[in-house]
Design a protein around this motif. Structure first.
Motif, PDB file in Angstrom:
ATOM      1  N   GLN A  45       0.837  -1.203   0.000  1.00  0.00           N
ATOM      2  CA  GLN A  45       0.000   0.000   0.000  1.00  0.00           C
ATOM      3  C   GLN A  45       0.873   1.255   0.000  1.00  0.00           C
ATOM      4  O   GLN A  45       0.586   2.212  -0.714  1.00  0.00           O
ATOM      5  CB  GLN A  45      -0.952   0.003   1.196  1.00  0.00           C
ATOM      6  CG  GLN A  45      -1.925   1.167   1.178  1.00  0.00           C
ATOM      7  CD  GLN A  45      -2.797   1.186  -0.060  1.00  0.00           C
ATOM      8  OE1 GLN A  45      -3.379   0.169  -0.439  1.00  0.00           O
ATOM      9  NE2 GLN A  45      -2.885   2.323  -0.727  1.00  0.00           N
ATOM     10  N   MET A  46       1.938   1.235   0.781  1.00  0.00           N
ATOM     11  CA  MET A  46       2.844   2.381   0.821  1.00  0.00           C
ATOM     12  C   MET A  46       3.461   2.621  -0.556  1.00  0.00           C
ATOM     13  O   MET A  46       3.550   3.756  -1.019  1.00  0.00           O
ATOM     14  CB  MET A  46       3.949   2.158   1.853  1.00  0.00           C
ATOM     15  CG  MET A  46       4.865   3.368   2.030  1.00  0.00           C
ATOM     16  SD  MET A  46       6.189   3.085   3.221  1.00  0.00           S
ATOM     17  CE  MET A  46       7.290   2.069   2.241  1.00  0.00           C
ATOM     18  N   LYS A  48       2.188   1.750  -3.468  1.00  0.00           N
ATOM     19  CA  LYS A  48       1.142   2.242  -4.373  1.00  0.00           C
ATOM     20  C   LYS A  48       0.893   3.728  -4.155  1.00  0.00           C
ATOM     21  O   LYS A  48       0.789   4.494  -5.114  1.00  0.00           O
ATOM     22  CB  LYS A  48      -0.163   1.462  -4.175  1.00  0.00           C
ATOM     23  CG  LYS A  48      -0.130   0.066  -4.747  1.00  0.00           C
ATOM     24  CD  LYS A  48      -1.432  -0.664  -4.476  1.00  0.00           C
ATOM     25  CE  LYS A  48      -1.387  -2.070  -5.041  1.00  0.00           C
ATOM     26  NZ  LYS A  48      -2.623  -2.814  -4.755  1.00  0.00           N
ATOM     27  N   ASP A  49       0.809   4.128  -2.888  1.00  0.00           N
ATOM     28  CA  ASP A  49       0.599   5.546  -2.574  1.00  0.00           C
ATOM     29  C   ASP A  49       1.772   6.382  -3.069  1.00  0.00           C
ATOM     30  O   ASP A  49       1.591   7.450  -3.666  1.00  0.00           O
ATOM     31  CB  ASP A  49       0.425   5.745  -1.062  1.00  0.00           C
ATOM     32  CG  ASP A  49      -0.832   5.096  -0.513  1.00  0.00           C
ATOM     33  OD1 ASP A  49      -1.745   4.770  -1.318  1.00  0.00           O
ATOM     34  OD2 ASP A  49      -0.903   4.903   0.716  1.00  0.00           O
ATOM     35  N   LEU A  50       2.966   5.881  -2.836  1.00  0.00           N
ATOM     36  CA  LEU A  50       4.165   6.611  -3.267  1.00  0.00           C
ATOM     37  C   LEU A  50       4.229   6.711  -4.786  1.00  0.00           C
ATOM     38  O   LEU A  50       4.584   7.753  -5.329  1.00  0.00           O
ATOM     39  CB  LEU A  50       5.413   5.925  -2.714  1.00  0.00           C
ATOM     40  CG  LEU A  50       6.727   6.667  -2.884  1.00  0.00           C
ATOM     41  CD1 LEU A  50       6.673   8.040  -2.230  1.00  0.00           C
ATOM     42  CD2 LEU A  50       7.869   5.847  -2.293  1.00  0.00           C
ATOM     43  N   GLU A  52       1.724   6.855  -6.851  1.00  0.00           N
ATOM     44  CA  GLU A  52       0.777   7.897  -7.263  1.00  0.00           C
ATOM     45  C   GLU A  52       1.363   9.285  -7.029  1.00  0.00           C
ATOM     46  O   GLU A  52       1.208  10.171  -7.853  1.00  0.00           O
ATOM     47  CB  GLU A  52      -0.551   7.740  -6.520  1.00  0.00           C
ATOM     48  CG  GLU A  52      -1.357   6.550  -6.966  1.00  0.00           C
ATOM     49  CD  GLU A  52      -1.648   6.542  -8.452  1.00  0.00           C
ATOM     50  OE1 GLU A  52      -2.046   7.585  -8.995  1.00  0.00           O
ATOM     51  OE2 GLU A  52      -1.472   5.483  -9.083  1.00  0.00           O
ATOM     52  N   GLN A  53       2.035   9.462  -5.907  1.00  0.00           N
ATOM     53  CA  GLN A  53       2.662  10.748  -5.625  1.00  0.00           C
ATOM     54  C   GLN A  53       3.828  11.011  -6.573  1.00  0.00           C
ATOM     55  O   GLN A  53       4.061  12.140  -6.973  1.00  0.00           O
ATOM     56  CB  GLN A  53       3.115  10.804  -4.165  1.00  0.00           C
ATOM     57  CG  GLN A  53       1.951  10.817  -3.203  1.00  0.00           C
ATOM     58  CD  GLN A  53       2.373  10.638  -1.764  1.00  0.00           C
ATOM     59  OE1 GLN A  53       3.397  10.043  -1.465  1.00  0.00           O
ATOM     60  NE2 GLN A  53       1.565  11.153  -0.848  1.00  0.00           N
ATOM     61  N   SER A 106       4.938  -3.465  -9.185  1.00  0.00           N
ATOM     62  CA  SER A 106       4.855  -2.142  -8.568  1.00  0.00           C
ATOM     63  C   SER A 106       6.149  -1.367  -8.792  1.00  0.00           C
ATOM     64  O   SER A 106       6.126  -0.190  -9.158  1.00  0.00           O
ATOM     65  CB  SER A 106       4.578  -2.294  -7.068  1.00  0.00           C
ATOM     66  OG  SER A 106       4.618  -1.062  -6.430  1.00  0.00           O
TER      67      SER A 106
END
Length: 146
Positions: A45-46, A48-50, A52-53, A106
């Motif tokens: 999850q981290m 994936k969030d990173l 996107e950022q 990822s």
């Protein structure tokens, strides 16, 4: 007239807020030892969030993020780096083939989102790191297999 002015002011505020959100800098990199203690789901999850950022960040922001991350690794003692590497390898071996594929995909997606110049810069950074740590070069070049 008063309503028009209020509308313009409100739209200006919303526009500035949207620009600030869209151009928000990347977060501080996590401490490597904290990341090593996260579960697979948390790390995925981290990442994936990173990712996107990273897509919304500028190449300079991504470079700054990598430099900060490298600094966090350099701050670890050689013993801590070795223990961290061994722990991550044990965790990697415990993952299912599907989880490994998900992590690889990822990572590949994050690299694919970079410009060719950024990828070349990362390759150069890695080569320089390998020159600084010749005793670890062989280990890091070994593929992480089951």
């Amino acid at each position: 007239m008063k309503r028009t002015m209020q509308g313009l002011i409100m739209s200006s505020i919303l526009m500035v807020s949207a620009i600030n959100i869209a151009s928000a800098a990347l977060p501080e990199p996590q401490d490597p030892q904290i990341v090593a203690n996260m579960s697979f789901e948390q790390r995925l999850q981290m990442s994936k969030d990173l990712r996107e950022q990273f897509k919304q960040a500028t190449p300079e922001e991504r470079r700054d993020y990598r430099q900060k991350l490298h600094a966090k690794f350099k701050a670890l003692s050689p013993e801590e780096r070795k223990a961290l590497r061994e722990k991550m390898h044990v965790q990697w071996k415990a993952l299912s083939p599907e989880q490994k594929k998900e992590l690889r995909d990822s990572r590949k997606a994050m690299i694919a989102a970079m410009t060719p110049e950024e990828r070349a810069e990362m390759k150069k950074e890695r080569e320089e790191w390998m020159k600084e740590h010749p005793h670890e070069k062989e280990h890091w070049n070994k593929p992480m297999t089951n």
